[in-house]
Design a protein around this motif. Structure first.
Motif, mmCIF file in Angstrom:
data_model
loop_
_atom_site.group_PDB
_atom_site.id
_atom_site.type_symbol
_atom_site.label_atom_id
_atom_site.label_comp_id
_atom_site.label_asym_id
_atom_site.label_seq_id
_atom_site.Cartn_x
_atom_site.Cartn_y
_atom_site.Cartn_z
ATOM 1 N N UNK A 101 -2.311 -12.620 18.772
ATOM 2 C CA UNK A 101 -1.680 -11.878 17.672
ATOM 3 C C UNK A 101 -0.927 -12.769 16.682
ATOM 4 N N UNK A 102 -0.351 -13.863 17.156
ATOM 5 C CA UNK A 102 0.380 -14.755 16.248
ATOM 6 C C UNK A 102 -0.573 -15.375 15.226
ATOM 7 N N UNK A 103 -1.740 -15.808 15.679
ATOM 8 C CA UNK A 103 -2.709 -16.386 14.746
ATOM 9 C C UNK A 103 -3.302 -15.324 13.828
ATOM 10 N N UNK A 104 -3.485 -14.097 14.330
ATOM 11 C CA UNK A 104 -3.952 -13.005 13.470
ATOM 12 C C UNK A 104 -2.972 -12.823 12.314
ATOM 13 N N UNK A 105 -1.684 -12.844 12.641
ATOM 14 C CA UNK A 105 -0.651 -12.682 11.618
ATOM 15 C C UNK A 105 -0.622 -13.886 10.673
ATOM 16 N N UNK A 106 -0.776 -15.094 11.221
ATOM 17 C CA UNK A 106 -0.815 -16.298 10.376
ATOM 18 C C UNK A 106 -1.980 -16.226 9.393
ATOM 19 N N UNK A 107 -3.144 -15.811 9.881
ATOM 20 C CA UNK A 107 -4.309 -15.688 9.007
ATOM 21 C C UNK A 107 -4.076 -14.623 7.938
ATOM 22 N N UNK A 108 -3.509 -13.495 8.338
ATOM 23 C CA UNK A 108 -3.227 -12.434 7.363
ATOM 24 C C UNK A 108 -2.227 -12.920 6.321
ATOM 25 N N UNK A 109 -1.212 -13.647 6.753
ATOM 26 C CA UNK A 109 -0.217 -14.180 5.815
ATOM 27 C C UNK A 109 -0.816 -15.223 4.881
ATOM 28 N N UNK A 110 -1.881 -15.883 5.308
ATOM 29 C CA UNK A 110 -2.554 -16.885 4.474
ATOM 30 C C UNK A 110 -3.611 -16.237 3.570
ATOM 31 N N UNK A 111 -3.621 -14.909 3.538
ATOM 32 C CA UNK A 111 -4.534 -14.145 2.681
ATOM 33 C C UNK A 111 -6.001 -14.204 3.098
ATOM 34 N N UNK A 112 -6.258 -14.288 4.395
ATOM 35 C CA UNK A 112 -7.645 -14.301 4.863
ATOM 36 C C UNK A 112 -8.356 -12.999 4.492
ATOM 37 N N UNK A 113 -7.640 -11.886 4.462
ATOM 38 C CA UNK A 113 -8.264 -10.599 4.106
ATOM 39 C C UNK A 113 -8.803 -10.641 2.675
ATOM 40 N N UNK A 158 -10.791 -8.773 12.441
ATOM 41 C CA UNK A 158 -9.476 -8.668 11.795
ATOM 42 C C UNK A 158 -9.065 -7.213 11.589
ATOM 43 N N UNK A 159 -10.036 -6.303 11.502
ATOM 44 C CA UNK A 159 -9.718 -4.910 11.196
ATOM 45 C C UNK A 159 -9.448 -4.056 12.434
ATOM 46 N N UNK A 160 -9.963 -4.451 13.599
ATOM 47 C CA UNK A 160 -9.783 -3.638 14.796
ATOM 48 C C UNK A 160 -8.296 -3.472 15.100
ATOM 49 N N UNK A 161 -7.858 -2.238 15.072
ATOM 50 C CA UNK A 161 -6.456 -1.937 15.342
ATOM 51 C C UNK A 161 -5.503 -2.255 14.207
ATOM 52 N N UNK A 162 -6.041 -2.714 13.081
ATOM 53 C CA UNK A 162 -5.204 -3.083 11.938
ATOM 54 C C UNK A 162 -5.817 -2.533 10.652
ATOM 55 N N UNK A 163 -5.694 -1.225 10.430
ATOM 56 C CA UNK A 163 -6.297 -0.643 9.222
ATOM 57 C C UNK A 163 -5.734 -1.235 7.931
ATOM 58 N N UNK A 164 -4.516 -1.750 7.977
ATOM 59 C CA UNK A 164 -3.951 -2.368 6.771
ATOM 60 C C UNK A 164 -4.723 -3.624 6.379
ATOM 61 N N UNK A 165 -5.264 -4.337 7.355
ATOM 62 C CA UNK A 165 -6.075 -5.511 7.041
ATOM 63 C C UNK A 165 -7.396 -5.088 6.403
ATOM 64 N N UNK A 166 -7.996 -4.040 6.948
ATOM 65 C CA UNK A 166 -9.240 -3.528 6.357
ATOM 66 C C UNK A 166 -9.002 -3.088 4.919
ATOM 67 N N UNK A 167 -7.878 -2.453 4.667
ATOM 68 C CA UNK A 167 -7.569 -2.003 3.309
ATOM 69 C C UNK A 167 -7.392 -3.202 2.359
ATOM 70 N N UNK A 168 -6.789 -4.273 2.852
ATOM 71 C CA UNK A 168 -6.641 -5.482 2.017
ATOM 72 C C UNK A 168 -7.992 -6.100 1.705
#
Length: 173
Positions: A101-113, A158-168
């Motif tokens: 989860x920490x790397x998922x958040x790091x990737x999201x913060x780096x705008x991977x979506x 990236x989207x499984x369990x994180x609909x906000x990532x899918x929306x991004x």
């Protein structure tokens, strides 16, 4: 980078981890991900992140030393000129977040979506007039997956369990 890229089993990955390879790979990749530098270093660095990310402890170390931001930067920069490099970047991102989860958040913060959304809009094959790079075109003889397949696999991860990532991703596409 070549040794880390060739790490074929967990025993070798553990040995490389004990020697500090994840931190060294992350630093090398960060130095070449978004700016000038060798395309080969970028390619080998992304492939090394893929291999090392198969081991949970290495994923933690890679993330802690900036690999998530570097992989994401590679998606938005030079990797766009080479399908082979872009596939490595997409796969590295997916593996970095595996049970992490920490790397998922790091990737999201780096705008991977946002990068993923843009990548999903790219038509198959190189844009007209672009350099073919290493492996651009309809596939790679080495059996690597296509950009579309790697992007869809990352999207699912990236989207499984994180609909906000899918929306991004959707907003960027």
């Amino acid at each position: 980078l070549g040794v880390a890229r060739a790490a074929g089993d967990n025993a070798m990955r553990n040995a490389l981890s004990a020697l500090g390879a994840p931190a060294a790979v992350a630093r090398a990749l960060a130095a070449h991900a978004g700016g000038p530098g060798g395309a080969e270093v970028l390619l080998h660095g992304l492939a090394a992140v893929e291999r090392l990310s198969l081991l949970a402890g290495c994923r933690d170390e890679l993330g802690a030393h900036g690999a998530c931001a570097a992989v994401t930067a590679a998606m938005g920069a030079r990797a766009m000129r080479s399908e082979r490099t872009l596939v490595h970047a997409l796969n590295a991102a997916r593996l970095l977040m595996l049970d992490n989860p920490a790397n998922r958040e790091r990737l999201a913060n780096a705008n991977v979506c946002e990068h993923l959304g843009l990548i999903l809009t790219i038509p198959a094959g190189p844009p007209a007039g672009e350099d073919q790079g290493e492996g651009n075109g309809g596939g790679d003889a080495g059996g690597e997956r296509s950009v579309a397949t790697a992007a869809c696999t990352l999207l699912e991860a990236i989207a499984v369990g994180h609909p906000e990532h899918l929306e991004r991703v959707r907003a960027a596409a």
